[in-house]
Write a protein that holds these residues in place. Structure first.
Motif, short mmCIF file in Angstrom:
data_model
loop_
_atom_site.label_atom_id
_atom_site.label_comp_id
_atom_site.label_asym_id
_atom_site.label_seq_id
_atom_site.Cartn_x
_atom_site.Cartn_y
_atom_site.Cartn_z
N TYR A 139 2.98 4.73 -48.41
CA TYR A 139 2.19 4.69 -47.17
C TYR A 139 2.78 3.74 -46.13
O TYR A 139 2.98 4.12 -44.97
CB TYR A 139 0.77 4.25 -47.53
N VAL B 22 -3.74 6.86 -54.74
CA VAL B 22 -3.41 7.63 -55.94
C VAL B 22 -4.25 7.18 -57.14
O VAL B 22 -4.68 8.01 -57.95
CB VAL B 22 -1.90 7.54 -56.25
N ARG C 138 1.93 3.78 -60.67
CA ARG C 138 2.88 4.48 -59.83
C ARG C 138 4.29 4.45 -60.40
O ARG C 138 5.11 5.31 -60.10
CB ARG C 138 2.89 3.88 -58.41
N ARG D 77 2.62 9.71 -55.73
CA ARG D 77 2.39 8.91 -54.53
C ARG D 77 3.39 9.18 -53.42
O ARG D 77 4.56 9.43 -53.66
CB ARG D 77 2.46 7.42 -54.87
N SER E 200 -2.51 -0.31 -60.20
CA SER E 200 -2.04 0.77 -59.33
C SER E 200 -0.52 0.77 -59.26
O SER E 200 0.11 1.82 -59.27
CB SER E 200 -2.63 0.59 -57.92
N ARG F 28 2.66 13.55 -47.07
CA ARG F 28 2.13 14.02 -48.35
C ARG F 28 2.62 15.42 -48.67
O ARG F 28 3.00 15.70 -49.82
CB ARG F 28 0.59 14.00 -48.31
N THR G 183 -0.82 12.27 -52.96
CA THR G 183 -1.57 11.52 -51.97
C THR G 183 -0.82 10.23 -51.65
O THR G 183 0.26 9.99 -52.19
CB THR G 183 -3.01 11.24 -52.46
N SER G 184 -1.37 9.40 -50.80
CA SER G 184 -0.72 8.14 -50.45
C SER G 184 -0.83 7.14 -51.58
O SER G 184 -1.77 7.20 -52.40
CB SER G 184 -1.35 7.56 -49.18
N ASP G 185 0.10 6.18 -51.64
CA ASP G 185 0.13 5.28 -52.78
C ASP G 185 -1.14 4.46 -52.93
O ASP G 185 -1.60 4.19 -54.04
CB ASP G 185 1.37 4.37 -52.75
N TYR G 186 -1.79 4.06 -51.82
CA TYR G 186 -3.02 3.28 -51.91
C TYR G 186 -4.18 4.11 -52.46
O TYR G 186 -5.19 3.57 -52.91
CB TYR G 186 -3.40 2.72 -50.53
#
Length: 200
Positions: free
Chosen positions: A168, A147, A18, A165, A14, A49, A142-145
């Motif tokens: 978050y 994506v 990113r 991302r 992840s 976002r 969306t949020s990094d967690y």
């Protein structure tokens, strides 16, 4: 042991995902919903976002169309899509004709499936100069967690998209809220695992 090794691999992948450099212009910018305040305005998480999506839109010369994706929860006065539309047009001054709404979804997979239906129904209509006649490209904001999970689901349904991302932890710390980053990544990891065998 397998679970923890796989989870660690997800965190590494992840992070690398990113950090991948992308210099693309997107025809559609899909923004995933993230809850509303009691008055129907976006939560800080959702507003972050949307702001990230607007930054991308401005970076590419204010071209491309937003897809505000999110249905209405039982405790929400409007759909997340409608809340995002209002914020985009009223607070961020995005033209109304540059915002499409997907207001039926209740899950990440539905966000993507229903958004894809909207984009496909437009027959690949492009709003970006120089890309007419080409297959559309879209970004998933969306949020990094979240994506990696969203990007995995997009790949599964044949949607060509890049994850974008919104950090978050930084966002919630700025609002004095403990982010619980690890629990969010764990939730995303479990969701990916559950989705794969089920074929979603």
């Amino acid at each position: 042991m397998w679970f923890f090794s796989s989870f660690a691999a997800l965190l590494v992948y992840s992070t690398l995902y990113r950090l991948l450099p992308r210099k693309r212009v997107y025809d559609y910018i899909i923004i995933h919903g993230a809850g509303l305040m009691p008055d129907g305005t976006p939560t800080p998480l959702l507003r972050g976002r949307v702001d990230k999506g607007v930054a991308l839109w401005e970076k590419q010369g204010k071209t491309g169309v937003f897809v505000a994706s999110g249905g209405q929860g039982s405790d929400e006065v409007v759909s997340e899509a409608e809340s995002m539309r209002r914020y985009l047009t009223e607070s961020r001054h995005v033209p109304a004709d540059a915002v499409l709404m997907e207001d039926r979804s209740t899950t990440t997979m539905e966000n993507l499936r229903f958004s894809k239906e909207i984009m496909d129904a437009r027959g690949g209509v492009q709003s970006v100069p120089g890309r007419r006649g080409l297959a559309y490209r879209c970004a998933l904001v969306t949020s990094d967690y979240h994506v990696f999970r969203a990007s995995e689901y997009a790949h599964h349904i044949g949607l060509k998209a890049d994850g974008v991302r919104q950090p978050y932890a930084w966002l919630l710390l700025a609002h004095g809220v403990h982010p619980g980053v690890h629990s969010r990544y764990q939730g995303a990891f479990v969701a990916v695992l559950c989705a794969r065998p089920a074929g979603h």
